[in-house]
Design an enzyme around this catalytic site. Structure first.
Site, mmCIF file in Angstrom:
data_model
loop_
_atom_site.group_PDB
_atom_site.id
_atom_site.type_symbol
_atom_site.label_atom_id
_atom_site.label_comp_id
_atom_site.label_asym_id
_atom_site.label_seq_id
_atom_site.Cartn_x
_atom_site.Cartn_y
_atom_site.Cartn_z
ATOM 1 N N ASP A 217 0.846 -1.197 0.000
ATOM 2 C CA ASP A 217 0.000 0.000 0.000
ATOM 3 C C ASP A 217 0.884 1.252 0.000
ATOM 4 O O ASP A 217 1.846 1.340 0.782
ATOM 5 C CB ASP A 217 -0.918 0.019 1.227
ATOM 6 C CG ASP A 217 -2.001 1.078 1.127
ATOM 7 O OD1 ASP A 217 -3.094 0.752 0.637
ATOM 8 O OD2 ASP A 217 -1.747 2.234 1.523
ATOM 9 N N ILE A 218 0.577 2.186 -0.886
ATOM 10 C CA ILE A 218 1.374 3.416 -0.991
ATOM 11 C C ILE A 218 1.047 4.339 0.181
ATOM 12 O O ILE A 218 -0.121 4.621 0.456
ATOM 13 C CB ILE A 218 1.081 4.132 -2.321
ATOM 14 C CG1 ILE A 218 1.373 3.195 -3.496
ATOM 15 C CG2 ILE A 218 1.919 5.407 -2.446
ATOM 16 C CD1 ILE A 218 0.929 3.741 -4.834
ATOM 17 N N ASN A 225 -1.717 12.588 -4.100
ATOM 18 C CA ASN A 225 -2.581 12.763 -5.268
ATOM 19 C C ASN A 225 -3.227 14.149 -5.265
ATOM 20 O O ASN A 225 -3.329 14.819 -6.292
ATOM 21 C CB ASN A 225 -3.661 11.675 -5.266
ATOM 22 C CG ASN A 225 -4.001 11.193 -6.659
ATOM 23 O OD1 ASN A 225 -3.200 11.305 -7.576
ATOM 24 N ND2 ASN A 225 -5.187 10.654 -6.831
ATOM 25 N N ASP A 234 -1.080 8.794 -11.067
ATOM 26 C CA ASP A 234 -1.007 7.634 -11.963
ATOM 27 C C ASP A 234 0.444 7.219 -12.192
ATOM 28 O O ASP A 234 0.758 6.028 -12.298
ATOM 29 C CB ASP A 234 -1.663 7.966 -13.308
ATOM 30 C CG ASP A 234 -3.172 8.082 -13.208
ATOM 31 O OD1 ASP A 234 -3.728 7.736 -12.146
ATOM 32 O OD2 ASP A 234 -3.790 8.536 -14.186
ATOM 33 N N GLU A 260 -4.717 2.509 -4.265
ATOM 34 C CA GLU A 260 -3.262 2.447 -4.112
ATOM 35 C C GLU A 260 -2.786 1.135 -3.513
ATOM 36 O O GLU A 260 -1.659 1.038 -3.029
ATOM 37 C CB GLU A 260 -2.791 3.615 -3.229
ATOM 38 C CG GLU A 260 -3.259 3.563 -1.786
ATOM 39 C CD GLU A 260 -4.603 4.237 -1.549
ATOM 40 O OE1 GLU A 260 -4.833 4.711 -0.428
ATOM 41 O OE2 GLU A 260 -5.422 4.281 -2.484
#
Length: 352
Positions: A217-218, A225, A234, A260
């Protein structure tokens, strides 16, 4: 010419106007995907999409970029792929029908040839055939043979054409199937395909062997974002996909769940193997600097939190994936940018 001559154009203009209004009122930005989702909503062409949009806007009052991606992938991409598959399937059926027709004609010709041979054989058995009658019979047989040879040549040519056409259609069907199982942004498997592979992997490991799963997971992706825009977001998602591909073994299965979050299935890997791969991914992400393509501006580092779970006796695909997910949330709670495995985890709490 009167305005009434362009009813379709007028309707399209009205739909486009309403689409822009809804994007402005409920959407984060005017992306092509957002336009496609809202246009489909206004036109009412996909009722299930309309239900989903109404539910989301009622709950949150707006649609996020992640919501738009989910709606597009779930209701628009799938619909287009289904149409593509339907068109190709109909073409295959038409081609097979044409081949069947040619075969029927060939069988009819062959049957007639057989009947001619039977007649000639009967006549030859008769005694005292005149020379003229014998010549006539040989000529008749030669003519019938030439007809069958010509028909067979036509059949062979048609079958060759059909074989090439069917092969081309098979490739198109395979491409459509692959596309339906692929996340278009990252190029990895989508959630549907990942779940299918989880069931296959868990079923295989019950017969013996090892299996581990990693959830990636980011960290702070929403904040990132919002600050730099969805195009840069993206770019981050694609970067994570690239790092994952570079870090795993050849038989690993990679997927983007949506948003994400990513998943990795590692057949044959124990917990320590999976932790090492997860650390490789984490360190590789830290070692890369994200650069905004349009300006060359450095956007800093992107980190990820990873959870690792190894298959245990009695695990289902859902329980194994849930345990890896819990480990990922434990990594979030522990400060992010780290790997946590399922040797020891506590209760989960949501973190961004």
């Amino acid at each position: 010419m009167s305005q009434d001559a362009f009813p379709d154009r007028d309707r399209s203009f009205a739909l486009a106007k309403r689409t822009n209004e809804l994007m402005r009122d409920y959407g984060p930005s005017a992306t092509p995907r957002a336009y496609a989702v809202w246009y489909a909503y206004v036109s009412g062409e996909v009722p299930l999409l309309n239900d989903a949009v109404k539910r989301m806007t009622a709950e949150k009052g707006h649609l996020t970029e992640i919501d738009v991606d989910h709606l597009h992938e779930s209701y628009l991409d799938g619909q287009r792929r289904a149409i593509d598959a339907s068109v190709v399937s109909k073409t295959v059926l038409a081609e097979l029908a044409a081949v069947s027709e040619v075969l029927d004609l060939s069988l009819g010709s062959t049957q007639q040839y057989g009947e001619s041979l039977s007649t000639l054989t009967h006549d030859l058995a008769q005694a005292q055939l005149s020379r003229a009658r014998l010549t006539e019979m040989v000529a008749s047989l030669a003519a019938a043979t030439r007809e069958v040879v010509a028909d067979n040549r036509v059949l062979e040519a048609r079958i060759r054409e059909s074989r090439d056409e069917v092969e081309s259609l098979r490739e198109k069907l395979e491409a459509t199937r692959t596309e339906s199982l692929t996340d278009p942004l990252s190029g990895l498997s989508n959630r549907k395909h990942f779940e299918e592979m989880m069931h296959t992997a868990v079923a295989a490991v019950r017969a013996g062997g090892r299996l581990s799963v990693i959830v990636v997971d980011i960290d702070y992706f929403k904040r990132f974002n919002d600050q730099f825009g969805h195009l840069t977001g993206d770019q981050v998602l694609r970067l994570v996909a690239v790092v994952m591909r570079e870090s795993v073994q050849a038989n690993a299965h990679l997927a983007r769940f949506g948003g994400e979050e990513f998943g990795i299935i590692l057949p044959g890997a124990n917990r320590l193997d999976a932790v090492q791969i997860a650390e490789t991914i984490r360190l590789s992400m830290i070692g890369r600097e994200l650069v905004k393509r349009s300006t060359g501006e450095s956007l800093g580092k992107v980190t990820v939190s990873l959870g690792v779970a190894e298959h245990r006796s009695g695990d289902t695909p859902a329980s194994l994936l849930e345990r890896a997910d819990l480990c990922m949330f434990a990594a979030k709670r522990g400060g992010r940018n780290r790997v946590v495995d399922d040797a020891s985890i506590s209760a989960p709490s949501q973190a961004a």
